[in-house]
Scaffold this motif. Structure first.
Motif, PDB file in Angstrom:
ATOM      1  N   GLY A 198       0.812  -1.032  -0.053  1.00  0.00           N
ATOM      2  CA  GLY A 198      -0.017  -0.010  -0.033  1.00  0.00           C
ATOM      3  C   GLY A 198       0.888   1.299   0.128  1.00  0.00           C
ATOM      4  N   HIS A 199       0.173   2.512  -0.296  1.00  0.00           N
ATOM      5  CA  HIS A 199       0.834   3.620  -0.485  1.00  0.00           C
ATOM      6  C   HIS A 199       1.259   4.403   0.842  1.00  0.00           C
ATOM      7  CE1 HIS A 199       0.545   3.985  -4.911  1.00  0.00           C
ATOM      8  NE2 HIS A 199      -0.550   3.491  -4.827  1.00  0.00           N
ATOM      9  N   VAL A 200       0.519   4.004   1.745  1.00  0.00           N
ATOM     10  CA  VAL A 200       0.938   4.435   3.225  1.00  0.00           C
ATOM     11  C   VAL A 200       2.207   3.848   3.676  1.00  0.00           C
ATOM     12  CG1 VAL A 200       0.273   4.745   5.369  1.00  0.00           C
ATOM     13  CG2 VAL A 200      -1.625   5.251   3.757  1.00  0.00           C
ATOM     14  N   ALA A 201       2.261   2.696   3.391  1.00  0.00           N
ATOM     15  CA  ALA A 201       3.811   1.900   3.804  1.00  0.00           C
ATOM     16  C   ALA A 201       4.838   2.176   2.788  1.00  0.00           C
ATOM     17  CB  ALA A 201       3.440   0.496   3.756  1.00  0.00           C
ATOM     18  N   GLY A 202       4.322   2.499   1.638  1.00  0.00           N
ATOM     19  CA  GLY A 202       5.413   3.112   0.748  1.00  0.00           C
ATOM     20  C   GLY A 202       6.125   4.443   0.893  1.00  0.00           C
ATOM     21  N   ASP A 203       5.137   5.349   1.636  1.00  0.00           N
ATOM     22  CA  ASP A 203       5.476   6.645   1.818  1.00  0.00           C
ATOM     23  C   ASP A 203       6.402   6.458   3.267  1.00  0.00           C
ATOM     24  OD1 ASP A 203       4.071   7.736   0.080  1.00  0.00           O
ATOM     25  OD2 ASP A 203       2.437   8.539   1.029  1.00  0.00           O
ATOM     26  N   HIS A 204       6.045   5.582   4.104  1.00  0.00           N
ATOM     27  CA  HIS A 204       7.006   5.595   5.156  1.00  0.00           C
ATOM     28  C   HIS A 204       8.462   4.988   4.805  1.00  0.00           C
ATOM     29  CE1 HIS A 204       7.887   4.789   9.360  1.00  0.00           C
ATOM     30  NE2 HIS A 204       7.934   3.509   9.298  1.00  0.00           N
ATOM     31  N   VAL A 205       8.476   4.061   3.887  1.00  0.00           N
ATOM     32  CA  VAL A 205       9.557   3.359   3.255  1.00  0.00           C
ATOM     33  C   VAL A 205      10.414   4.720   2.787  1.00  0.00           C
ATOM     34  CG1 VAL A 205      10.693   1.913   1.428  1.00  0.00           C
ATOM     35  CG2 VAL A 205       8.905   0.958   2.973  1.00  0.00           C
ATOM     36  N   LEU A 206       9.742   5.484   1.979  1.00  0.00           N
ATOM     37  CA  LEU A 206      10.571   6.610   1.411  1.00  0.00           C
ATOM     38  C   LEU A 206      11.353   7.456   2.701  1.00  0.00           C
ATOM     39  CD1 LEU A 206       8.431   7.488  -1.796  1.00  0.00           C
ATOM     40  CD2 LEU A 206      10.632   6.263  -1.627  1.00  0.00           C
ATOM     41  N   GLN A 207      10.545   7.757   3.350  1.00  0.00           N
ATOM     42  CA  GLN A 207      11.023   8.622   4.546  1.00  0.00           C
ATOM     43  C   GLN A 207      12.214   7.810   5.241  1.00  0.00           C
ATOM     44  OE1 GLN A 207       7.334   8.859   6.765  1.00  0.00           O
ATOM     45  NE2 GLN A 207       6.560  10.785   5.995  1.00  0.00           N
ATOM     46  N   GLN A 208      11.919   6.628   5.604  1.00  0.00           N
ATOM     47  CA  GLN A 208      13.103   5.605   6.444  1.00  0.00           C
ATOM     48  C   GLN A 208      14.545   5.802   5.410  1.00  0.00           C
ATOM     49  OE1 GLN A 208      10.714   2.006   7.140  1.00  0.00           O
ATOM     50  NE2 GLN A 208      11.999   2.233   8.964  1.00  0.00           N
ATOM     51  N   VAL A 209      14.182   5.497   4.121  1.00  0.00           N
ATOM     52  CA  VAL A 209      15.372   5.506   3.165  1.00  0.00           C
ATOM     53  C   VAL A 209      15.915   6.957   3.137  1.00  0.00           C
ATOM     54  CG1 VAL A 209      16.101   5.267   0.895  1.00  0.00           C
ATOM     55  CG2 VAL A 209      14.250   3.428   1.614  1.00  0.00           C
ATOM     56  N   ALA A 210      15.305   8.108   3.053  1.00  0.00           N
ATOM     57  CA  ALA A 210      15.866   9.417   2.910  1.00  0.00           C
ATOM     58  C   ALA A 210      16.812   9.604   4.075  1.00  0.00           C
ATOM     59  CB  ALA A 210      14.596  10.396   2.993  1.00  0.00           C
ATOM     60  N   LEU A 211      16.079   9.144   5.443  1.00  0.00           N
ATOM     61  CA  LEU A 211      16.910   9.442   6.776  1.00  0.00           C
ATOM     62  C   LEU A 211      18.104   8.765   6.730  1.00  0.00           C
ATOM     63  CD1 LEU A 211      16.974  10.721   9.283  1.00  0.00           C
ATOM     64  CD2 LEU A 211      15.602   8.612  10.301  1.00  0.00           C
ATOM     65  N   THR A 212      18.072   7.418   6.069  1.00  0.00           N
ATOM     66  CA  THR A 212      19.219   6.750   6.183  1.00  0.00           C
ATOM     67  C   THR A 212      20.283   7.135   5.241  1.00  0.00           C
ATOM     68  OG1 THR A 212      17.851   4.576   6.693  1.00  0.00           O
ATOM     69  CG2 THR A 212      20.087   4.233   5.782  1.00  0.00           C
ATOM     70  N   ILE A 213      19.936   7.786   4.197  1.00  0.00           N
ATOM     71  CA  ILE A 213      20.710   8.264   3.139  1.00  0.00           C
ATOM     72  C   ILE A 213      21.687   9.483   3.883  1.00  0.00           C
ATOM     73  CG2 ILE A 213      20.900   9.321   0.894  1.00  0.00           C
ATOM     74  CD1 ILE A 213      18.779   7.615  -0.116  1.00  0.00           C
ATOM     75  N   SER A 214      20.745  10.357   4.327  1.00  0.00           N
ATOM     76  CA  SER A 214      21.336  11.540   4.996  1.00  0.00           C
ATOM     77  C   SER A 214      22.406  11.221   6.011  1.00  0.00           C
ATOM     78  CB  SER A 214      19.974  12.400   5.527  1.00  0.00           C
ATOM     79  OG  SER A 214      19.233  12.774   4.630  1.00  0.00           O
ATOM     80  N   GLU A 215      21.917  10.269   6.936  1.00  0.00           N
ATOM     81  CA  GLU A 215      22.868   9.896   8.157  1.00  0.00           C
ATOM     82  C   GLU A 215      24.170   9.305   7.614  1.00  0.00           C
ATOM     83  OE1 GLU A 215      20.339   7.482  10.749  1.00  0.00           O
ATOM     84  OE2 GLU A 215      19.545   9.255  11.449  1.00  0.00           O
ATOM     85  N   SER A 216      24.049   8.516   6.322  1.00  0.00           N
ATOM     86  CA  SER A 216      25.238   7.741   5.700  1.00  0.00           C
ATOM     87  C   SER A 216      26.282   8.948   5.178  1.00  0.00           C
ATOM     88  CB  SER A 216      24.859   6.976   4.438  1.00  0.00           C
ATOM     89  OG  SER A 216      24.027   5.898   4.938  1.00  0.00           O
TER      90      SER A 216
END
Length: 486
Positions: free
Chosen positions: A372-390
Motif C-alpha cells: 500500500g501507498h501509506v507503507a510506501g511513503d513510510h519506506v521513502l522517509q526511512q530511506v531518505a533519513l538513512t541516506i542523509s545519516e550515511s
C-alpha cells in the motif's frame, strides 16, 4: 572684617542666612531663611534638625565637611548642597563668611535656592528665565530619548527624573508602570534627593485596587495633593501609606502609550505641605508627555520589529516549502538543480572534482502494490533519513530527485570516495531490515546506486553529469539491482 552692631540686623537682611557665634553650638535663622523653607514656629521649638548633604554622592556633610566647621577653620565654603530642614529640603548654593561685631565673631552661611534667579529684576523675569531653563532641559533629554534604544531607555529615564527633581526641588521623583490588565503597578524608576529614603524596592507589584483614591484621579489625568492630611477619611489607608513614607505633598500625571494607560510619573515633597503651582503641574505634565512619546516610539519600534520577524519567519517557511520535499523533509528537485549548478561552477573555479549519486529504491512499485501507498511513503522517509545519516560531508546535499529516486551532490569528492559512500548506503539500507516479499534479495528492501564524477577538465554541464549518473544507475539495475555502478 566689617563691624556690625547687634543681632537684629542679621535677622532682618533680605537674604536667607544661618549664623552662630564662633565657639557656640546653637545657630540662628533669619526671617528670610524661615520664609524660604516654610518653617513654622512649632518646627523651630525644641532641637530643630538641620543637615547638609552632597547633592552628587548624597552623603551627609558632617565633622570637617560640615560648612560651619569649615568656617571655624577659616575655610569659607562656596558650594551646592542639599539643605534639609524640619520643613523641607532644598537644593541650595551656600557661601560662608565671618563677620565681627563688638561682642565677637559671627559665622554666617548665606543660602540661595537654585530656583531663584538673581539675574532677573522682577518676578515676571524670574518666571520667564525659569521657563527658558526648563525648555532647555526638556530639549536636552528629548533629543536623547528620540535616539534611545530600548537598552538605553532605563538610564535616560533615570537621568530625566533626576534633572526634573533637582530643577523643581522636590524630594522624590518616580515612574510607575501598570501591568497589562491594570491590576498591578510597580515603581520602575526612582530618584531621591540627598537625605531622602528610597522606596522603589518596596513598591513592586502593588494591587491597584489598594489605591482606589489615587487611581480614580490618575484615570482622570492628574493626582494633586497639597497636604496629605487633607485626603478624605474614605481613603484613610492611602493617606496612612503616604504618611508612613513621610510624604506631605504629591503630584502625579498619567502616561498613556498606544492610547492605553501605561502608568504615571510623580513627585513628592517631604517634611511639610507644599502648594503645587501652575508651573509645577505644567513641567511634570511635559516630562510625562515626553516619556510617553518615547515609550510610544519604543512600542512602535518593537511592534515593527515583531512584524518584521514574523515576515522573516514567513519567508523562511515559504523558502522551506519551495525547496524542501514535503514527504521526506530533505531537499527537493528545485533545490537540487540550483545547488548542482552552483557547486559545479565552484568546483571548476577551485580545480576540484565533484561527484553525483543517483539512488533508486529497488522494485518500489511492487512494494507499493503489495503493502500500500501509506507503507510506501513510510519506506521513502526511512530511506531518505538513512541516506542523509550515511553522508559525512558538511557540504553534501541529499535530495529527493523524483518518485522513489534520490540524489546526493558531493563537492570536492573523487570517484573512489563517492563509490565508498554508495556502498555504505547500500549496506545501511539493507540493515533497516524492511520486509519486501517480492524482492529477490532475501526478501528485503534494497537500493541501486549510480556514480558519476566531473573530472578536473571541467568540460561537462549539469545535464552531462546527471546523464552520466543516470546511465550508471541504469547499468546497476541491469546488473540485477542492489549494487553500485559507475
Amino acid at each position: 572684617m566689617q563691624s556690625i552692631k547687634g543681632l537684629a540686623l542679621l535677622q532682618q537682611l533680605p537674604t536667607a542666612l544661618m549664623y552662630k557665634r564662633r565657639g557656640e553650638e546653637q545657630f540662628h535663622l533669619n526671617d528670610a531663611f524661615i520664609k524660604l523653607f516654610g518653617i513654622s514656629s512649632e518646627q523651630l521649638n525644641g532641637v530643630p534638625n538641620f543637615s547638609f548633604f552632597d547633592p552628587i554622592n548624597k552623603s551627609q556633610l558632617t565633622d570637617t565637611q560640615c560648612p560651619f566647621e569649615k568656617i571655624e577653620k577659616e575655610a569659607f565654603p562656596t558650594a551646592w548642597v542639599r539643605l534639609q530642614t524640619p520643613a523641607r529640603s532644598l537644593h541650595c548654593f551656600i557661601t560662608g563668611s565671618v563677620i565681627a561685631d563688638g561682642d565677637g565673631e559671627w559665622l554666617i552661611i548665606n543660602v540661595e535656592n537654585n530656583a531663584h534667579y538673581a539675574m532677573a529684576e522682577s518676578e515676571e523675569g524670574a518666571h520667564a528665565q525659569r521657563h527658558i531653563t526648563f525648555n532647555q532641559l526638556l530639549t536636552k533629554f528629548s533629543s536623547k530619548l528620540i535616539k534611545a534604544s530600548a537598552d538605553e531607555l532605563d538610564v535616560i529615564i533615570g537621568q530625566s527624573l533626576a534633572a526634573f527633581g533637582e530643577f523643581c526641588d522636590v524630594d522624590r521623583c518616580y515612574l510607575f508602570e501598570f501591568s497589562q490588565e491594570l491590576s498591578l503597578m510597580s515603581n520602575t524608576h526612582e530618584w531621591v534627593a540627598a537625605g531622602v529614603t528610597p522606596y522603589i524596592d518596596d513598591l513592586q507589584n502593588m494591587p491597584t485596587s489598594d489605591m482606589p483614591f489615587l487611581m480614580e484621579h490618575i484615570n482622570e489625568g492628574m493626582f494633586k495633593v497639597d497636604d496629605v492630611k487633607d485626603i478624605p477619611d474614605s481613603a484613610i489607608a492611602e493617606r496612612e501609606e503616604f504618611q508612613k513614607e513621610g510624604i506631605c505633598s504629591i503630584l502625579c500625571m498619567r502616561i498613556t502609550v498606544d492610547g492605553n494607560p501605561y502608568g504615571f510619573i510623580g513627585c513628592d515633597i517631604i517634611g511639610s505641605p507644599y502648594t503645587w503651582c501652575a508651573s509645577d503641574i505644567e513641567y511634570l505634565k511635559r516630562i510625562g508627555d515626553m516619556l510617553g512619546n518615547t515609550l510610544q516610539n519604543i512600542y512602535n519600534r518593537r511592534a515593527i520589529y515583531a512584524m518584521q520577524q514574523e515576515l522573516v519567519e514567513a519567508n523562511k517557511q515559504l523558502q522551506k516549502l519551495a525547496n524542501i520535499d514535503g514527504l521526506t523533509g530533505i531537499a527537493n528537485r528545485r533545490l537540487f538543480n540550483t545547488t548542482l549548478e552552483k557547486d559545479l561552477s565552484q568546483s571548476c573555479r577551485r580545480n576540484e572534482s565533484i561527484s553525483l549519486l543517483l539512488i533508486d529504491v529497488d522494485f518500489f512499485k511492487l512494494y507499493n502494490d503489495n503493502y500500500g501507498h501509506v507503507a510506501g511513503d513510510h519506506v521513502l522517509q526511512q530511506v531518505a533519513l538513512t541516506i542523509s545519516e550515511s553522508c559525512i560531508g558538511t557540504d553534501d546535499l541529499v535530495a529527493r530527485y523524483g518518485g522513489e529516486e534520490f540524489a546526493i551532490i558531493l563537492p570536492a569528492t573523487t570517484t573512489d570516495d563517492a563509490e565508498a559512500l554508495a556502498k555504505r548506503i547500500l549496506d545501511n539500507v539493507k540493515r533497516l531490515g524492511i520486509e519486501h516479499e517480492r524482492s529477490p534479495h532475501n526478501k528485503l528492501l534494497t537500493v541501486s546506486v549510480g556514480v558519476a564524477t566531473q573530472d578536473l577538465a571541467c568540460d561537462e554541464t549539469c545535464s552531462d553529469l546527471v546523464n552520466k549518473a543516470d546511465q550508471a544507475l541504469y547499468r546497476a539495475k541491469a546488473a540485477g539491482r542492489n549494487c553500485v555502478s559507475q
